[in-house]
Write a protein that holds these residues in place. Structure first.
Motif, mmCIF file in Angstrom:
data_model
loop_
_atom_site.group_PDB
_atom_site.id
_atom_site.type_symbol
_atom_site.label_atom_id
_atom_site.label_comp_id
_atom_site.label_asym_id
_atom_site.label_seq_id
_atom_site.Cartn_x
_atom_site.Cartn_y
_atom_site.Cartn_z
ATOM 1 N N ASP A 1 -13.646 11.479 54.984
ATOM 2 C CA ASP A 1 -12.866 12.726 54.320
ATOM 3 C C ASP A 1 -13.753 13.776 53.886
ATOM 4 O O ASP A 1 -13.113 14.570 52.993
ATOM 5 N N SER A 2 -14.809 13.884 54.061
ATOM 6 C CA SER A 2 -15.744 14.946 53.914
ATOM 7 C C SER A 2 -15.972 15.071 52.515
ATOM 8 O O SER A 2 -16.215 16.075 51.901
ATOM 9 N N GLN A 3 -16.095 13.833 51.741
ATOM 10 C CA GLN A 3 -16.104 13.751 50.503
ATOM 11 C C GLN A 3 -17.496 12.791 49.909
ATOM 12 O O GLN A 3 -17.506 12.399 48.959
ATOM 13 N N ALA A 4 -18.266 12.757 51.046
ATOM 14 C CA ALA A 4 -19.682 12.240 50.821
ATOM 15 C C ALA A 4 -20.794 13.372 50.805
ATOM 16 O O ALA A 4 -20.499 14.362 51.237
ATOM 17 N N ASP A 5 -21.974 13.004 50.077
ATOM 18 C CA ASP A 5 -23.119 13.708 50.132
ATOM 19 C C ASP A 5 -24.041 13.681 51.480
ATOM 20 O O ASP A 5 -23.509 12.519 52.367
ATOM 21 N N ASP A 6 -25.005 14.311 51.559
ATOM 22 C CA ASP A 6 -25.929 14.244 52.740
ATOM 23 C C ASP A 6 -26.566 12.909 52.964
ATOM 24 O O ASP A 6 -26.573 12.562 54.074
ATOM 25 N N LEU A 7 -26.930 12.699 51.670
ATOM 26 C CA LEU A 7 -27.603 11.416 51.678
ATOM 27 C C LEU A 7 -26.696 10.109 52.226
ATOM 28 O O LEU A 7 -27.486 9.307 52.933
ATOM 29 N N GLU A 8 -25.578 10.071 51.983
ATOM 30 C CA GLU A 8 -24.514 8.862 52.556
ATOM 31 C C GLU A 8 -24.621 9.158 53.850
ATOM 32 O O GLU A 8 -24.478 8.088 54.597
ATOM 33 N N SER B 1 -7.772 16.652 48.180
ATOM 34 C CA SER B 1 -8.930 16.352 48.195
ATOM 35 C C SER B 1 -9.040 15.166 47.077
ATOM 36 O O SER B 1 -8.090 14.837 46.370
ATOM 37 N N TYR B 2 -10.047 14.574 46.969
ATOM 38 C CA TYR B 2 -10.318 13.471 46.034
ATOM 39 C C TYR B 2 -9.917 14.213 44.487
ATOM 40 O O TYR B 2 -9.443 13.161 43.665
ATOM 41 N N GLU B 3 -10.551 15.276 44.482
ATOM 42 C CA GLU B 3 -10.516 15.845 43.103
ATOM 43 C C GLU B 3 -8.972 15.948 42.773
ATOM 44 O O GLU B 3 -8.376 15.882 41.438
ATOM 45 N N ASP B 4 -8.289 16.695 43.825
ATOM 46 C CA ASP B 4 -6.813 16.647 43.458
ATOM 47 C C ASP B 4 -5.998 15.389 43.259
ATOM 48 O O ASP B 4 -5.237 15.371 42.335
ATOM 49 N N ILE B 5 -6.554 14.399 43.945
ATOM 50 C CA ILE B 5 -5.897 13.202 43.681
ATOM 51 C C ILE B 5 -5.946 12.541 42.613
ATOM 52 O O ILE B 5 -5.066 11.970 41.635
#
Lengths: 220, 191
Positions: free
Chosen positions: A14-21, B154-158
């Motif tokens: 979901d492109s909600q992770a950071d580089d580290l992950e 997005s996660y924030e919107d959810i």
């Protein structure tokens, strides 16, 4: 597979992770056994397939069937690129740089050659002009003032042998050398006097030196 | 948070082929679906898709993150499909596909003719199982994953919609996927 890694995978897609992950996931893939790696990849694929199904991408609204990837598709691609490596643009950039540097080196060499040539020519001219225009300059030839173009082959032989070998000269050789030096001084004096009268004539006196040599040879 | 594709591409450019595997798995269905609009035969679709991914891998160092990876991959797939059609047209044509009009070519009629048992991933079956699994989820998980997958929030919107922390959204979406995965995996493994 650890839940933490699976959750990271879900966030990454979901492109909600950071580089580290992302790094952690790839490191896990690298360090995993083949079975574990396949399990990770299978879950990654499954998560994406679920997303496609939920977005109705597997069954388009028009009711037409779309062709989906075969189950072993990714494995076949992976095998196909196993021995491949991406085209290295850095290499071509390097080649370009090398080419630029090579051209620069050639240009610099040519420029240097031209500069040296011009300087040489100018010094020759200046040297000639000095001799030619030295009307008020007293010419005082010394023992060290040697212009090879004014010397006969015997003179050159003597001079070079004197210069190169430090062996003491015999009386006869000394006498011959003294005579040669005297003759040379005469030539130089005569040349300078003559050249001074022809001031502004550039390197012409040097051309005339050949005449002196020839005359000298003829005399002999 | 940063673009996952960009991160994976960067890793591939550093020589990590595993990262490319992840990109292939992520986009394989989309690329197949795209190519199947141009190429008729199932086996050819597989071959063209494979060629497209291999081309992408070889050229990955030329990719700059000025555009999305999928946009770049999309172009490669389209060009590979078109080249395939051009190469085919040198032989006696078996179809009337106009390469110049391939952008507008839906291919749906052709695909109806080419259905074979192996040509379909049983999309209907997979979709049915996924939707069934979705319905069986607790409401908070179902809402979270639906807002993400259907609406693309997005996660924030959810988190705003569900009045909960972003971390909770992240966890709910993961647990929803995991639960669906458990139910759909047997079907996927069988296909």
């Amino acid at each position: 597979m650890k839940d933490q890694l699976s959750e990271s995978m879900s966030a990454i897609m979901d492109s909600q992770a950071d580089d580290l992950e992302v790094r952690r996931l790839l490191k896990a893939l690298d360090n995993a056994s083949e079975e574990e790696a396949n399990a990770i990849l299978a879950q990654w694929e499954s998560f994406h397939t679920i997303g496609s199904a939920l977005r109705s991408e597997l069954t388009p609204d028009n009711g037409q069937t779309t062709v989906q990837a075969s189950p072993d598709f990714a494995a076949r691609v992976s095998a196909a690129i196993a021995d491949e490596s991406p085209v290295n643009k850095a290499h071509s950039v390097t080649s370009k740089n090398e080419s630029v540097w090579r051209r620069f080196a050639i240009a610099a060499t040519v420029t240097l050659a031209v500069l040296v040539g011009v300087q040489e020519f100018e010094s020759m001219q200046q040297g000639g002009d000095t001799n030619l225009t030295a009307e008020n300059t007293e010419f005082t030839p010394t023992q060290n003032t040697v212009q090879p173009s004014l010397m006969t082959s015997n003179d050159i032989q003597l001079a070079s042998s004197a210069a190169s070998s430090q062996t003491p000269l015999t009386e006869a050789e000394k006498l011959e050398a003294a005579k040669a030096q005297e003759r040379l001084n005469e030539y130089l004096l005569e040349h300078t006097n003559h050249a001074a009268k022809q001031s502004g004539q550039g390197i012409i006196p040097f051309a005339r030196l050949a005449n002196f040599e020839d005359a000298d040879t003829d005399k002999k | 948070m940063s673009d996952a594709d960009a991160q994976l591409v960067a890793r591939v450019q550093q020589g990590d082929k595993r990262a490319f595997d992840l990109l292939v798995l992520k986009y394989q269905h989309k690329i197949h679906s795209l190519i199947s609009r141009y190429v008729r035969d199932y086996a050819e679709v597989q071959d063209v898709a494979q060629e497209a991914f291999i081309k992408a891998f070889r050229a990955i160092n030329n990719f700059r993150s000025e555009s999305a990876f999928y946009t770049w991959m999309y172009r490669i797939a389209i060009n590979t499909a078109k080249n395939h059609l051009v190469s085919r047209s040198r032989r006696p044509p078996s179809t009337d596909v106009d390469v110049d009009e391939s952008d507008d070519y839906s291919g749906s009629n052709v695909l109806q003719d080419m259905q074979t048992p192996e040509s379909v991933l049983h999309g209907d079956e997979v979709a049915g199982v996924v939707k069934q699994a979705l319905d069986s989820l607790p409401e908070d998980l179902r809402t979270a994953v639906t807002l993400r997958e259907f609406d693309g929030l997005s996660y924030e919107d959810i988190a705003d919609v569900m009045s909960c922390p972003v971390g909770t959204v992240r966890s709910r979406i993961f647990r929803a996927r995991e639960a669906i995965d458990k139910q759909v995996r047997p079907t996927l493994d069988r296909l």
